[in-house]
Each structure stands twice: as C-alpha cells, then as structure tokens.
Design a protein around this motif. Structure first.
Motif, PDB file in Angstrom:
ATOM      1  N   ALA A  32      39.477  79.502 144.698  1.00  0.00           N
ATOM      2  CA  ALA A  32      40.085  79.960 145.936  1.00  0.00           C
ATOM      3  C   ALA A  32      40.705  78.772 146.634  1.00  0.00           C
ATOM      4  O   ALA A  32      40.069  77.756 146.835  1.00  0.00           O
ATOM      5  CB  ALA A  32      39.028  80.600 146.812  1.00  0.00           C
ATOM      6  N   ASP A  33      41.965  78.880 146.967  1.00  0.00           N
ATOM      7  CA  ASP A  33      42.667  77.741 147.539  1.00  0.00           C
ATOM      8  C   ASP A  33      43.551  78.253 148.664  1.00  0.00           C
ATOM      9  O   ASP A  33      44.727  78.527 148.481  1.00  0.00           O
ATOM     10  CB  ASP A  33      43.504  77.059 146.466  1.00  0.00           C
ATOM     11  CG  ASP A  33      44.232  75.841 147.002  1.00  0.00           C
ATOM     12  OD1 ASP A  33      43.866  75.397 148.102  1.00  0.00           O
ATOM     13  OD2 ASP A  33      45.156  75.364 146.336  1.00  0.00           O
ATOM     14  N   LEU A  34      42.979  78.410 149.822  1.00  0.00           N
ATOM     15  CA  LEU A  34      43.693  78.986 150.960  1.00  0.00           C
ATOM     16  C   LEU A  34      43.712  77.986 152.101  1.00  0.00           C
ATOM     17  O   LEU A  34      42.672  77.530 152.555  1.00  0.00           O
ATOM     18  CB  LEU A  34      43.020  80.280 151.411  1.00  0.00           C
ATOM     19  CG  LEU A  34      43.622  80.931 152.662  1.00  0.00           C
ATOM     20  CD1 LEU A  34      45.048  81.368 152.400  1.00  0.00           C
ATOM     21  CD2 LEU A  34      42.789  82.115 153.093  1.00  0.00           C
ATOM     22  N   THR A  35      44.907  77.645 152.533  1.00  0.00           N
ATOM     23  CA  THR A  35      45.084  76.769 153.686  1.00  0.00           C
ATOM     24  C   THR A  35      45.751  77.569 154.793  1.00  0.00           C
ATOM     25  O   THR A  35      46.791  78.170 154.575  1.00  0.00           O
ATOM     26  CB  THR A  35      45.970  75.557 153.333  1.00  0.00           C
ATOM     27  OG1 THR A  35      45.378  74.849 152.274  1.00  0.00           O
ATOM     28  CG2 THR A  35      46.136  74.646 154.534  1.00  0.00           C
ATOM     29  N   THR A  56      46.643  73.212 168.269  1.00  0.00           N
ATOM     30  CA  THR A  56      46.369  71.783 168.120  1.00  0.00           C
ATOM     31  C   THR A  56      44.894  71.514 167.861  1.00  0.00           C
ATOM     32  O   THR A  56      44.524  70.438 167.432  1.00  0.00           O
ATOM     33  CB  THR A  56      46.801  71.023 169.375  1.00  0.00           C
ATOM     34  OG1 THR A  56      46.116  71.571 170.505  1.00  0.00           O
ATOM     35  CG2 THR A  56      48.306  71.148 169.586  1.00  0.00           C
ATOM     36  N   SER A  57      44.051  72.504 168.141  1.00  0.00           N
ATOM     37  CA  SER A  57      42.633  72.389 167.869  1.00  0.00           C
ATOM     38  C   SER A  57      42.086  73.771 167.574  1.00  0.00           C
ATOM     39  O   SER A  57      42.724  74.779 167.856  1.00  0.00           O
ATOM     40  CB  SER A  57      41.890  71.761 169.052  1.00  0.00           C
ATOM     41  OG  SER A  57      41.988  72.606 170.192  1.00  0.00           O
ATOM     42  N   VAL A  58      40.930  73.838 166.982  1.00  0.00           N
ATOM     43  CA  VAL A  58      40.325  75.114 166.614  1.00  0.00           C
ATOM     44  C   VAL A  58      38.884  75.116 167.103  1.00  0.00           C
ATOM     45  O   VAL A  58      38.127  74.183 166.830  1.00  0.00           O
ATOM     46  CB  VAL A  58      40.361  75.339 165.095  1.00  0.00           C
ATOM     47  CG1 VAL A  58      39.587  76.607 164.723  1.00  0.00           C
ATOM     48  CG2 VAL A  58      41.797  75.431 164.603  1.00  0.00           C
ATOM     49  N   SER A  59      38.534  76.181 167.834  1.00  0.00           N
ATOM     50  CA  SER A  59      37.166  76.277 168.335  1.00  0.00           C
ATOM     51  C   SER A  59      36.380  77.370 167.630  1.00  0.00           C
ATOM     52  O   SER A  59      35.150  77.335 167.611  1.00  0.00           O
ATOM     53  CB  SER A  59      37.165  76.533 169.847  1.00  0.00           C
ATOM     54  OG  SER A  59      37.839  77.754 170.142  1.00  0.00           O
ATOM     55  N   ARG A  60      37.080  78.350 167.061  1.00  0.00           N
ATOM     56  CA  ARG A  60      36.363  79.437 166.399  1.00  0.00           C
ATOM     57  C   ARG A  60      37.287  80.090 165.373  1.00  0.00           C
ATOM     58  O   ARG A  60      38.490  80.206 165.576  1.00  0.00           O
ATOM     59  CB  ARG A  60      35.886  80.482 167.411  1.00  0.00           C
ATOM     60  CG  ARG A  60      34.994  81.566 166.772  1.00  0.00           C
ATOM     61  CD  ARG A  60      34.449  82.520 167.822  1.00  0.00           C
ATOM     62  NE  ARG A  60      35.521  83.309 168.436  1.00  0.00           N
ATOM     63  CZ  ARG A  60      35.316  84.326 169.279  1.00  0.00           C
ATOM     64  NH1 ARG A  60      34.067  84.642 169.626  1.00  0.00           N
ATOM     65  NH2 ARG A  60      36.326  84.980 169.794  1.00  0.00           N
ATOM     66  N   VAL A  61      36.673  80.532 164.263  1.00  0.00           N
ATOM     67  CA  VAL A  61      37.401  81.238 163.212  1.00  0.00           C
ATOM     68  C   VAL A  61      36.635  82.510 162.888  1.00  0.00           C
ATOM     69  O   VAL A  61      35.407  82.490 162.741  1.00  0.00           O
ATOM     70  CB  VAL A  61      37.525  80.378 161.937  1.00  0.00           C
ATOM     71  CG1 VAL A  61      38.197  81.172 160.823  1.00  0.00           C
ATOM     72  CG2 VAL A  61      38.291  79.094 162.218  1.00  0.00           C
ATOM     73  N   VAL A  87      38.499  71.659 159.605  1.00  0.00           N
ATOM     74  CA  VAL A  87      39.630  71.662 160.532  1.00  0.00           C
ATOM     75  C   VAL A  87      40.248  70.270 160.534  1.00  0.00           C
ATOM     76  O   VAL A  87      39.556  69.265 160.698  1.00  0.00           O
ATOM     77  CB  VAL A  87      39.192  72.042 161.959  1.00  0.00           C
ATOM     78  CG1 VAL A  87      40.380  71.992 162.908  1.00  0.00           C
ATOM     79  CG2 VAL A  87      38.565  73.426 161.962  1.00  0.00           C
ATOM     80  N   ALA A  88      41.545  70.221 160.306  1.00  0.00           N
ATOM     81  CA  ALA A  88      42.257  68.935 160.327  1.00  0.00           C
ATOM     82  C   ALA A  88      43.616  69.152 160.965  1.00  0.00           C
ATOM     83  O   ALA A  88      44.465  69.849 160.398  1.00  0.00           O
ATOM     84  CB  ALA A  88      42.394  68.375 158.922  1.00  0.00           C
ATOM     85  N   GLY A  89      43.813  68.609 162.152  1.00  0.00           N
ATOM     86  CA  GLY A  89      45.094  68.727 162.827  1.00  0.00           C
ATOM     87  C   GLY A  89      45.500  70.138 163.137  1.00  0.00           C
ATOM     88  O   GLY A  89      46.681  70.478 163.120  1.00  0.00           O
ATOM     89  N   GLY A  90      44.539  71.009 163.410  1.00  0.00           N
ATOM     90  CA  GLY A  90      44.863  72.394 163.710  1.00  0.00           C
ATOM     91  C   GLY A  90      44.894  73.284 162.488  1.00  0.00           C
ATOM     92  O   GLY A  90      44.918  74.508 162.609  1.00  0.00           O
ATOM     93  N   ASN A  91      44.888  72.714 161.303  1.00  0.00           N
ATOM     94  CA  ASN A  91      44.850  73.497 160.075  1.00  0.00           C
ATOM     95  C   ASN A  91      43.408  73.776 159.679  1.00  0.00           C
ATOM     96  O   ASN A  91      42.518  72.958 159.913  1.00  0.00           O
ATOM     97  CB  ASN A  91      45.541  72.754 158.933  1.00  0.00           C
ATOM     98  CG  ASN A  91      47.017  72.566 159.204  1.00  0.00           C
ATOM     99  OD1 ASN A  91      47.623  73.337 159.939  1.00  0.00           O
ATOM    100  ND2 ASN A  91      47.592  71.531 158.622  1.00  0.00           N
TER     101      ASN A  91
END
Length: 284
Positions: A175-178, A184-189, A203-207
């Motif tokens: 599985a390779d999903l980006t 600019t930031s992520v607090s929850r997914v 999380v890296a740079g919003g990704n």
C-alpha cells in the motif's frame, strides 16, 4: 685383355603422403602421419597458414585453415621428398547461460548475468514477454513475466551462441498512498469517520504518509479520508481494490474556494499491478 666401364645405381624416389585430422580450438592437437616412407627417412613436420609459404615447426593453436608439410630426409638408397595437405582448426562451441533476478515494479531493475563466454564475445541482451518472440533491447518496467535472451557474437576462436532465462517483475502490492493537502499542519486524520492513530501515518509538511501495514489492513471498498488542522478540513474519497493501493490522493479544503477536486479509483491488479486515477473539475 680386360675392359672396365663405370655405372651408377641411383637412389630410388619415394612418394610420401601425409594426413592429419582437424580439431576444435582448445582441444589437444592431432598428430600428422606419413605413409609411403619406404626408406624410413627422418620426417620433419612444419606448419603454415593455408596459402602461405612461411612454414614453422610450431603447431598452430588458433582456429583457422592450415597446411602441414612432411619433409622426409634422404637415406643411402632413397631420395628425400615432401608431402602438402590442408587441415582446419575449427572454432570451439560455447554453452552460455544467462540469469536475471526478479524485482518489484518501481524498484531498481536487475541486470542480466551471463556465464560461459570464454572468448569474451560481444553480448546483446533482448527482452520479450513470456510466450512472445518480439524481442527488443528495451528492458521492461511493468509488472509481468518476461524472457531475457543473451546473444553472444562469435570471436576468432569461438562460435557465437544464445541463452534465455525467465524472470518476473512483481506487482507492487504494498500500500503506497500519499495524501497531499492544502494544510500547513495536521492535527487529526479520520477514515470513514474513525480517528486514525498517529502511529499509522507520518505527517511531513502538511502531507500525510500512511504506513503500508495500515493500508494493507483495509478491506476492499470506498473510503472517505479527512485531514484537519483544527480550523480547516480537507476531504477526499478513494477506493481500495484487490487488497492494495497505488498512487496518491490530493485533498482540497471543504471551506472557502475548493478549486480542483481530484478523486482516484486506485487498484492493484492481481497480475499487472496497474493503477488508475481520474480527475474532475468542480463546477463554478
């Protein structure tokens, strides 16, 4: 009274013949033999390239066409003489073998390995799908089953040859999903409303980079992913088929001007490892 007269008994002539069997390069040289040496005179053998008069005592070793000359020395009762016969040292056959390790689509391709090329002849590698004969020098990159063929050119002492081997380019079943978001930031997914543990993504740079283990645990179906920084939420929908995901999903914010929304139908074929992605522009 008496009378005398001189007379001569001349030496007899001989008509020797020489014979020799040819041999292949690398084999032990065959020895010539002479018949018709009635006198038993000493025999000397010399060799030259066919058509040349540069005879030498050394037995040739390289492949080619040659002449052996047997020189029979004179004796008390017989004249000497020589005998011309041609022979060939043929090129040696080779039995090359080729091998090629499998690799996974998208990773570094393997290189073919050839053995059994003692003459260091030029080698050409060509490739085709198994069951096909349309060989080309272009190395395949897509998942599938292939054949590599090594063609070795002949050299001065060796004949050419061919060898084939089968190899496989495995589908990238990991599985390779980006997820690329405008945040600019992520607090929850969340996926389908369920909060995803931070241990399952980076999380890296919003990704957001999901781990292979987590994505591999997802059953086939449709999933909605949401990424939030607390004030803005980005959303996208994607599908999992055949137990894997290949590609990337770009999310756009649900607040403000969402711009272009990309959605993907991502799948891994059980044999080809193909990925599909479509796009749809949001109506103004």
């Amino acid at each position: 009274n008496t009378a005398t007269v001189d007379f001569t008994i001349t030496k007899a002539n001989i008509t020797p013949t020489v014979s020799i069997e040819g041999w292949a390069y690398g084999e032990n040289a065959k020895q010539p033999s002479v018949s018709g040496n009635t006198s038993g005179g000493t025999v000397t053998y010399t060799y030259a390239a066919k058509g040349s008069d540069d005879f030498k005592t050394a037995t040739p070793t390289d492949a080619g066409e040659y002449t052996v000359k047997a020189t029979v020395a004179a004796t008390g009762n017989y004249n000497g003489n020589t005998a011309t016969v041609d022979f060939t040292i043929t090129k040696a056959n080779i039995t090359p073998t080729v091998s090629m390790k499998n690799w996974t689509e998208g990773s570094r391709a393997s290189e073919p390995v050839l053995e059994g090329n003692p003459g260091q002849g030029d080698v050409t590698f060509t490739y085709a799908k198994q069951g096909k004969d349309d060989f080309t020098e272009k190395k395949p990159t897509s998942a599938g089953r292939y054949i590599v063929k090594a063609t070795v050119a002949e050299t001065a002492n060796y004949n050419g040859g061919e060898a084939t081997a089968e190899f496989t380019i495995n589908a990238d079943d990991s599985a390779d999903l980006t997820v690329t978001s405008p945040l600019t930031s992520v607090s929850r997914v969340t996926i389908n409303g369920r909060v995803v543990s931070p241990a399952n993504y980076i999380v890296a740079g919003g990704n957001v980079y999901f781990t292979d283990a987590f994505l591999a645990s997802l059953k086939p179906g449709t999933y909605t992913i949401k990424v939030t920084d607390g004030a803005t939420t980005a959303t996208a929908t994607y599908r999992v088929e055949n137990g894997g995901i290949v590609g990337s999903v770009v999310l756009s914010a649900t607040t403000g001007d969402a711009g272009v929304v990309l959605y993907g139908l991502l799948a891994v074929s059980s044999t080809l490892g193909l990925a599909w992605m479509g796009k749809k522009r949001k109506e103004d």
